[in-house]
Design a protein around this motif. Structure first.
Motif, PDB file in Angstrom:
ATOM      1  N   PRO A 160     -46.163  15.749  23.364  1.00 19.25           N
ATOM      2  CA  PRO A 160     -46.289  17.168  23.011  1.00 19.25           C
ATOM      3  C   PRO A 160     -46.276  18.059  24.243  1.00 19.25           C
ATOM      4  N   ILE A 161     -45.453  19.108  24.188  1.00 17.38           N
ATOM      5  CA  ILE A 161     -45.425  20.073  25.287  1.00 17.38           C
ATOM      6  C   ILE A 161     -45.861  21.432  24.767  1.00 17.38           C
ATOM      7  N   ALA A 162     -46.501  22.203  25.625  1.00 20.50           N
ATOM      8  CA  ALA A 162     -46.921  23.563  25.276  1.00 20.50           C
ATOM      9  C   ALA A 162     -45.779  24.528  25.546  1.00 20.50           C
ATOM     10  N   LEU A 163     -45.840  25.683  24.913  1.00 27.19           N
ATOM     11  CA  LEU A 163     -44.800  26.684  25.111  1.00 27.19           C
ATOM     12  C   LEU A 163     -44.807  27.270  26.518  1.00 27.19           C
ATOM     13  N   PRO A 171     -35.780  37.574  24.209  1.00 30.67           N
ATOM     14  CA  PRO A 171     -35.690  37.131  22.819  1.00 30.67           C
ATOM     15  C   PRO A 171     -35.468  35.625  22.722  1.00 30.67           C
ATOM     16  N   SER A 172     -35.588  35.097  21.531  1.00 31.10           N
ATOM     17  CA  SER A 172     -35.466  33.643  21.346  1.00 31.10           C
ATOM     18  C   SER A 172     -34.172  33.094  21.920  1.00 31.10           C
ATOM     19  N   SER A 173     -33.101  33.856  21.787  1.00 34.35           N
ATOM     20  CA  SER A 173     -31.793  33.392  22.255  1.00 34.35           C
ATOM     21  C   SER A 173     -31.747  33.226  23.768  1.00 34.35           C
ATOM     22  N   ALA A 174     -32.708  33.813  24.484  1.00 30.29           N
ATOM     23  CA  ALA A 174     -32.755  33.712  25.946  1.00 30.29           C
ATOM     24  C   ALA A 174     -33.722  32.628  26.408  1.00 30.29           C
ATOM     25  N   GLY A 175     -34.219  31.825  25.481  1.00 30.69           N
ATOM     26  CA  GLY A 175     -35.182  30.791  25.826  1.00 30.69           C
ATOM     27  C   GLY A 175     -34.665  29.836  26.888  1.00 30.69           C
ATOM     28  N   SER A 176     -35.505  29.524  27.873  1.00 28.24           N
ATOM     29  CA  SER A 176     -35.131  28.583  28.932  1.00 28.24           C
ATOM     30  C   SER A 176     -36.386  27.922  29.473  1.00 28.24           C
ATOM     31  N   PHE A 177     -36.220  26.687  29.967  1.00 24.18           N
ATOM     32  CA  PHE A 177     -37.339  25.965  30.550  1.00 24.18           C
ATOM     33  C   PHE A 177     -37.566  26.419  31.989  1.00 24.18           C
ATOM     34  N   LEU A 242     -43.396  34.959  13.786  1.00 18.09           N
ATOM     35  CA  LEU A 242     -43.549  34.679  15.203  1.00 18.09           C
ATOM     36  C   LEU A 242     -43.358  33.201  15.512  1.00 18.09           C
ATOM     37  N   LEU A 243     -43.881  32.339  14.644  1.00 17.53           N
ATOM     38  CA  LEU A 243     -43.771  30.902  14.899  1.00 17.53           C
ATOM     39  C   LEU A 243     -42.323  30.470  15.022  1.00 17.53           C
ATOM     40  N   GLU A 244     -41.480  30.896  14.086  1.00 16.49           N
ATOM     41  CA  GLU A 244     -40.091  30.450  14.127  1.00 16.49           C
ATOM     42  C   GLU A 244     -39.347  31.009  15.338  1.00 16.49           C
ATOM     43  N   ALA A 245     -39.743  32.177  15.772  1.00 18.85           N
ATOM     44  CA  ALA A 245     -39.145  32.718  16.990  1.00 18.85           C
ATOM     45  C   ALA A 245     -39.549  31.879  18.193  1.00 18.85           C
ATOM     46  N   GLN A 246     -40.793  31.444  18.224  1.00 14.38           N
ATOM     47  CA  GLN A 246     -41.245  30.567  19.293  1.00 14.38           C
ATOM     48  C   GLN A 246     -40.443  29.261  19.294  1.00 14.38           C
ATOM     49  N   LEU A 247     -40.272  28.701  18.117  1.00 18.42           N
ATOM     50  CA  LEU A 247     -39.546  27.430  18.025  1.00 18.42           C
ATOM     51  C   LEU A 247     -38.083  27.596  18.415  1.00 18.42           C
ATOM     52  N   GLN A 258     -27.839  21.585  27.325  1.00 21.69           N
ATOM     53  CA  GLN A 258     -26.983  20.646  26.582  1.00 21.69           C
ATOM     54  C   GLN A 258     -27.751  19.564  25.839  1.00 21.69           C
ATOM     55  N   TYR A 259     -28.887  19.911  25.262  1.00 25.79           N
ATOM     56  CA  TYR A 259     -29.628  18.953  24.433  1.00 25.79           C
ATOM     57  C   TYR A 259     -29.910  19.538  23.053  1.00 25.79           C
ATOM     58  N   ASN A 260     -28.934  20.248  22.513  1.00 27.75           N
ATOM     59  CA  ASN A 260     -29.147  20.877  21.213  1.00 27.75           C
ATOM     60  C   ASN A 260     -29.136  19.878  20.067  1.00 27.75           C
ATOM     61  N   ASP A 261     -28.874  18.598  20.347  1.00 27.31           N
ATOM     62  CA  ASP A 261     -28.892  17.579  19.300  1.00 27.31           C
ATOM     63  C   ASP A 261     -30.265  16.930  19.133  1.00 27.31           C
ATOM     64  N   VAL A 262     -31.189  17.202  20.042  1.00 26.08           N
ATOM     65  CA  VAL A 262     -32.529  16.620  19.942  1.00 26.08           C
ATOM     66  C   VAL A 262     -33.348  17.431  18.945  1.00 26.08           C
ATOM     67  N   LYS A 263     -33.964  16.749  17.985  1.00 27.32           N
ATOM     68  CA  LYS A 263     -34.728  17.434  16.945  1.00 27.32           C
ATOM     69  C   LYS A 263     -36.151  17.725  17.431  1.00 27.32           C
ATOM     70  N   MET A 264     -36.897  18.431  16.601  1.00 26.01           N
ATOM     71  CA  MET A 264     -38.208  18.922  17.000  1.00 26.01           C
ATOM     72  C   MET A 264     -39.215  18.738  15.877  1.00 26.01           C
ATOM     73  N   VAL A 265     -40.461  18.450  16.247  1.00 21.54           N
ATOM     74  CA  VAL A 265     -41.585  18.431  15.321  1.00 21.54           C
ATOM     75  C   VAL A 265     -42.694  19.282  15.923  1.00 21.54           C
TER      76      VAL A 265
END
Length: 476
Positions: A160-163, A171-177, A242-247, A258-265
């Motif tokens: 588990p990783i924190a946000l 915005p969500s579309s600009a999300g980056s690590f 807000l939750l879905e925007a975070q996700l 380039q890891y858009n195929d990895v799913k999330m829980v």
């Protein structure tokens, strides 16, 4: 959950929003609960298992591999996520034999009697003050090697990783690590998850973002209640929670490398029923609203706007209030239940409870209006075991029209009876026509879970909603 990581993520998540998509096949998700035990007054594990079964909870997540708990869960058919604590990461990473011994003592002796489905290797490691991040991926790999050695490779491994792992989140579309994490740990971890067919575990708490920014974030938006939504300026998607925007910020961050195929829980999310004076939004009514609306959203909806066809799988935090947790008052008040096993507030936790109308007394304003369509009367005749799908008039014309368009188009509903001159054309309102179309879609899908939601624009009823000469079908 750690207060440090949650506070950090609230600063990053200045303003989020989330949405429902009508134009994809609906895929209902699953609800689980975190079973934390940082308390001195909790019921015995056997009593907890009985409580879980009585409430229909069939997925739990632990923070260790306590033998008494895992033994109590044996034969219960409850799916279990266990955890390897952060303090063992360095030892497991450095020594394969240590990993072998840990898996043998903590996993193989309980499996398959206890349905262990995944191991959380560490928890929010990136914000661990003991700097255990360098050990994370090597530890995950060694645990996996041990599982293979003991013929337990069906068990997934993640962490588990924190946000707060995000550099950019709005915005969500600009999300980056965070740049400093990508090369050393994010990419190697996502590579491992991809290779083993596992998923990324995410801990997300809209409460912290709202509490820190209540002047710019709508409470309804944070609680998954009806709201006007926010459009992502980067991709045009509209968000309603807000939750879905975070996700989706995390989804965007994964796509960027380039890891858009990895799913999330979602391995942790929740809302405290009590807090200190400066913890804005903490309270029983808001906790019931957030968790109750989230359960409905997960069990009757589809995925996030960026990944609408992937179900939302969520573990609520937490099963009990935990009286020995450090930090502010909220940390000790996330429980769905008191240690006495009495509910802190009454919300549905399963689809059956949802469809049977389990009450949410502290959030009555969130329940849809009883009327089905403007200008029509609802039949008072009830058919045992039968259900219909009708429009939620409180959802607004835009949502109803979008759902109606989907149901009559791609959804394959039989909408001929609501065409001009046909038996169900009157009353000629969007709500009435949407009710008929939603029910047609619902019945054609054999009343399957998740087929009566349309992004919050519909709900299930047990009274026949036909009006005038218009008869709503009960099957095809």
């Amino acid at each position: 959950m750690t207060f440090l990581s949650s506070f950090t993520c609230s600063v990053l998540l200045l303003s989020f929003s989330s949405s429902f998509s009508f134009f994809y096949a609906f895929a209902a998700g699953t609800i689980g609960v975190n079973y934390g035990r940082v308390a001195n007054n909790l019921p015995a594990p056997a009593e907890v298992v009985s409580l879980l079964k009585s409430q229909g909870i069939n997925r739990i997540k632990l923070y260790d591999t306590d033998s008494d708990v895992l033994t109590a869960l044996a034969g219960s058919s409850i799916n279990v996520v266990v955890a390897l604590p952060n303090e063992l990461l360095s030892s497991v990473a450095a020594d394969q034999s240590f990993a072998d011994s840990w898996v043998k003592a903590n996993i193989s002796q309980h499996f398959p009697q206890t349905k262990i489905e995944a191991i959380a290797v560490g928890n929010e490691v990136f914000v661990d003050p003991k700097n255990t991040t360098p050990f994370l991926v090597p530890a995950m790999k060694n645990v996996h090697n041990s599982l293979v050695k003991f013929n337990l490779s069906s068990i997934k491994i993640s962490s588990p990783i924190a946000l707060s792992a995000l550099q950019s989140s709005y915005p969500s579309s600009a999300g980056s690590f965070k740049t400093e994490l990508i090369g050393p740990v994010i990419k190697p971890m996502l590579d491992f998850l991809r290779q083993t067919g596992s998923y990324l575990m995410i801990n997300a708490y809209p409460f912290f973002a709202y509490a820190a920014n209540s002047d710019v974030i709508s409470l309804d938006y944070a609680l998954l209640k009806e709201n006007k939504g926010v459009v992502d300026s980067g991709n045009g998607l509209k968000y309603y929670s807000l939750l879905e925007a975070q996700l989706d910020a995390v989804h965007s961050a994964m796509s960027a490398i380039q890891y858009n195929d990895v799913k999330m829980v979602v391995t942790e999310t929740g809302w405290p029923s009590l807090g200190d004076e400066n913890e804005i939004g903490a309270g029983e009514a808001n906790a019931a609203s957030y968790n109750g609306n989230l359960v409905k959203r997960v069990l009757t909806g589809n995925g996030t706007p960026l990944r609408p066809q992937e179900p939302l799988n969520v573990y609520l935090f937490a099963l009990f209030n935990e009286n020995e947790k450090p930090g502010p008052t909220s940390e000790r008040n996330y429980g769905l239940f008191y240690p006495s096993k009495k509910r802190v507030y009454d919300i549905p936790l399963t689809l059956e409870q949802l469809e049977n109308g389990q009450s949410m007394p502290v959030n009555k304003s969130n329940s849809p209006a009883p009327s089905v369509q403007s200008g029509g009367d609802v039949s008072t005749t009830s058919s045992a075991g039968q259900t219909w799908c009708v429009a939620n008039g409180n959802a607004g014309a835009e949502k109803l029209q979008a759902g109606l368009d989907y149901a009559c188009g791609e959804g394959g509903a039989d909408c001929r009876p609501i065409q001009a001159g046909s038996t169900c054309y009157n009353p000629n309102t969007v709500e009435a026509h949407a009710s008929y179309a939603f029910n047609s879609y619902y019945q054609k899908k054999v009343r399957a879970a998740g087929t009566c939601d349309f992004g919050g624009a519909a709900y299930v009823v047990t009274q026949h909603p036909s009006f005038g000469n218009c008869k709503f079908p009960t099957g095809y």
